[in-house]
Design a protein around this motif. Structure first.
Motif, PDB file in Angstrom:
ATOM      1  N   VAL A  75     -10.733  48.387  94.789  1.00 11.62           N
ATOM      2  CA  VAL A  75     -11.319  48.490  96.123  1.00 11.62           C
ATOM      3  C   VAL A  75     -10.241  48.968  97.080  1.00 11.62           C
ATOM      4  N   ALA A 111     -14.623  50.132 103.547  1.00 11.17           N
ATOM      5  CA  ALA A 111     -13.963  50.161 102.242  1.00 11.17           C
ATOM      6  C   ALA A 111     -14.295  51.450 101.512  1.00 11.17           C
ATOM      7  N   ILE A 149     -14.915  52.742  97.429  1.00 10.05           N
ATOM      8  CA  ILE A 149     -15.073  52.412  96.008  1.00 10.05           C
ATOM      9  C   ILE A 149     -15.255  53.722  95.235  1.00 10.05           C
ATOM     10  N   ILE A 151     -18.095  52.753 102.116  1.00  9.98           N
ATOM     11  CA  ILE A 151     -19.157  51.785 102.380  1.00  9.98           C
ATOM     12  C   ILE A 151     -18.875  51.046 103.681  1.00  9.98           C
ATOM     13  N   GLY A 189     -21.591  46.770 102.550  1.00 10.99           N
ATOM     14  CA  GLY A 189     -21.587  47.421 101.248  1.00 10.99           C
ATOM     15  C   GLY A 189     -22.509  48.608 101.126  1.00 10.99           C
ATOM     16  N   LEU A 211     -22.646  55.369  93.927  1.00  9.26           N
ATOM     17  CA  LEU A 211     -22.694  53.914  94.051  1.00  9.26           C
ATOM     18  C   LEU A 211     -23.933  53.341  93.372  1.00  9.26           C
ATOM     19  N   LYS A 214     -23.952  50.672  89.956  1.00  8.22           N
ATOM     20  CA  LYS A 214     -24.674  49.415  89.779  1.00  8.22           C
ATOM     21  C   LYS A 214     -25.486  49.358  88.485  1.00  8.22           C
ATOM     22  N   CYS A 274     -14.016  44.659  88.712  1.00  4.22           N
ATOM     23  CA  CYS A 274     -13.329  45.009  89.950  1.00  4.22           C
ATOM     24  C   CYS A 274     -12.023  44.229  90.025  1.00  4.22           C
ATOM     25  N   ILE A 333     -13.091  43.956 100.267  1.00  3.99           N
ATOM     26  CA  ILE A 333     -13.535  43.254  99.057  1.00  3.99           C
ATOM     27  C   ILE A 333     -14.827  42.489  99.332  1.00  3.99           C
ATOM     28  N   THR A 358     -17.687  44.808  99.144  1.00  5.06           N
ATOM     29  CA  THR A 358     -17.914  45.224  97.755  1.00  5.06           C
ATOM     30  C   THR A 358     -18.654  44.151  96.968  1.00  5.06           C
ATOM     31  N   TYR A 411     -21.565  45.250  93.712  1.00  3.33           N
ATOM     32  CA  TYR A 411     -21.002  46.340  92.921  1.00  3.33           C
ATOM     33  C   TYR A 411     -20.232  45.842  91.706  1.00  3.33           C
TER      34      TYR A 411
END
Length: 328
Positions: free
Chosen positions: A224, A254, A256, A261, A265, A281, A285, A292, A303, A306, A311
């Motif tokens: 992340v 963040a 990923i 995101i 998220g 993304l 999933k 992670c 985090i 996330t 995720y």
């Protein structure tokens, strides 16, 4: 003199000759397991009994007080944090390491992440690999303690022109080499100049096959990223400063696998995102096991976003980060 003797609990089986220094088979089995660190199967073979009998012997050893199990308070604390993280964020598993030097956090998380991934790997796995300092640390430290075959490691995001020391192609190549797996690097840039060029490139047969592999991963390793001035994403070259600042202005918290995101998220999206080559993304999933590996005070918000968005199925962090996540 060695002698033959049966356990009071499992008298239907007769063990091999018991060394004189042990009162009975239960004590001998407990010694071999806890002191000599033999496996239950190895002990069963040496005592000439079934593995189920060894399980019963070890249980009896605890009940009779031959063996007592004490959990170190520090280890117990880490376990409590891990279980609380699993409950709060709906994780299948969490591994929490002790606190230590912040400068070496990526390396220490890498070692822990390598253990978690190695424990999961099974014959025939297709393992997706992202990029970043922590992901590279996992790749650098992983080793398999048992024979596992027919493995494929695939790069899940396009290559960048930025910092080469933690690039997607390096992380993928290193991990595949460590576990003796087939390596599939994604032969495309991380970001293309237009959506039309991306569509045309992904229509090439070679890239179609590579993207099919990306979509068939059953495990994926990712970190992340925060969006601060010293963040990995700013050194990676996947976006310009102006593009990153635009994402921040639109609520980015963040990153990923190159995707931005918000605090909850949700994908920020936009033209830059639609020109990116790699796993989305939503596709992330769909991967069954999503490991992670992340930690550090500057990444708490990243985090949190996330994990809250689901995720990750498995999370590796340090105790300070874990406690901060639980306190939010």
């Amino acid at each position: 003199m060695a002698r033959e003797k049966t356990s009071g609990r499992t008298g239907e089986e007769t063990t091999a000759g018991i060394p004189t220094e042990f009162d009975d088979a239960v004590m001998w089995a407990a010694w071999l397991y806890y002191a000599d660190q033999m496996t239950q199967s190895e002990i069963a073979k040496q005592l000439n009994v079934s593995r189920a009998t060894i399980v019963n012997y070890l249980q009896e050893a605890r009940e009779r007080g031959i063996v007592s199990v004490n959990i170190n308070p520090k280890a117990g604390g880490r376990t409590s944090v891990a279980r609380a993280l699993m409950e709060k964020f709906g994780l299948q598993g969490a591994f929490v390491i002790p606190n230590g030097d912040e400068e070496s956090l990526s390396q220490r998380l890498g070692e822990a992440g390598a253990r978690v991934l190695a424990d999961q790997i099974e014959d025939g796995d297709t393992i997706g690999v992202a990029w970043g300092r922590t992901v590279l640390a996992v790749a650098d430290r992983i080793s398999l303690t048992r024979p596992v075959g027919n493995l494929t490691v695939v790069q899940v995001s396009g290559s960048s022109t930025g910092e080469p020391n933690f690039s997607p192609e390096l992380c993928t190549s290193l991990l595949s080499n460590r576990i003796h797996a087939r390596c599939v690097n994604l032969l495309a840039p991380a970001v293309l100049s237009t959506r039309e060029l991306k569509a045309a490139l992904l229509n090439e047969p070679v890239l179609r096959k590579q993207m099919d592999l990306v979509h068939s991963t059953n495990r994926i390793l990712f970190g992340v990223g925060d969006i601060g001035t010293k963040s990995t994403v700013r050194a990676s070259g996947i976006a310009s400063r102006e593009e990153i600042d635009d994402y921040v202005a639109r609520g980015a918290t963040a990153v990923i696998i190159g995707r931005f995101i918000d605090a909850h998220g949700a994908a920020i999206g936009g033209d830059h995102d639609e020109r990116m080559v790699g796993i989305s993304l939503d596709e992330l999933k769909q991967v069954a096991s999503r490991i992670c590996v992340a930690g550090g005070a500057v990444k708490i918000a990243a985090i949190t976003a996330t994990l809250e968005a689901g995720y990750a199925t498995h999370f590796v962090t340090d105790i300070a980060t874990g406690e901060a996540l639980l306190a939010k």
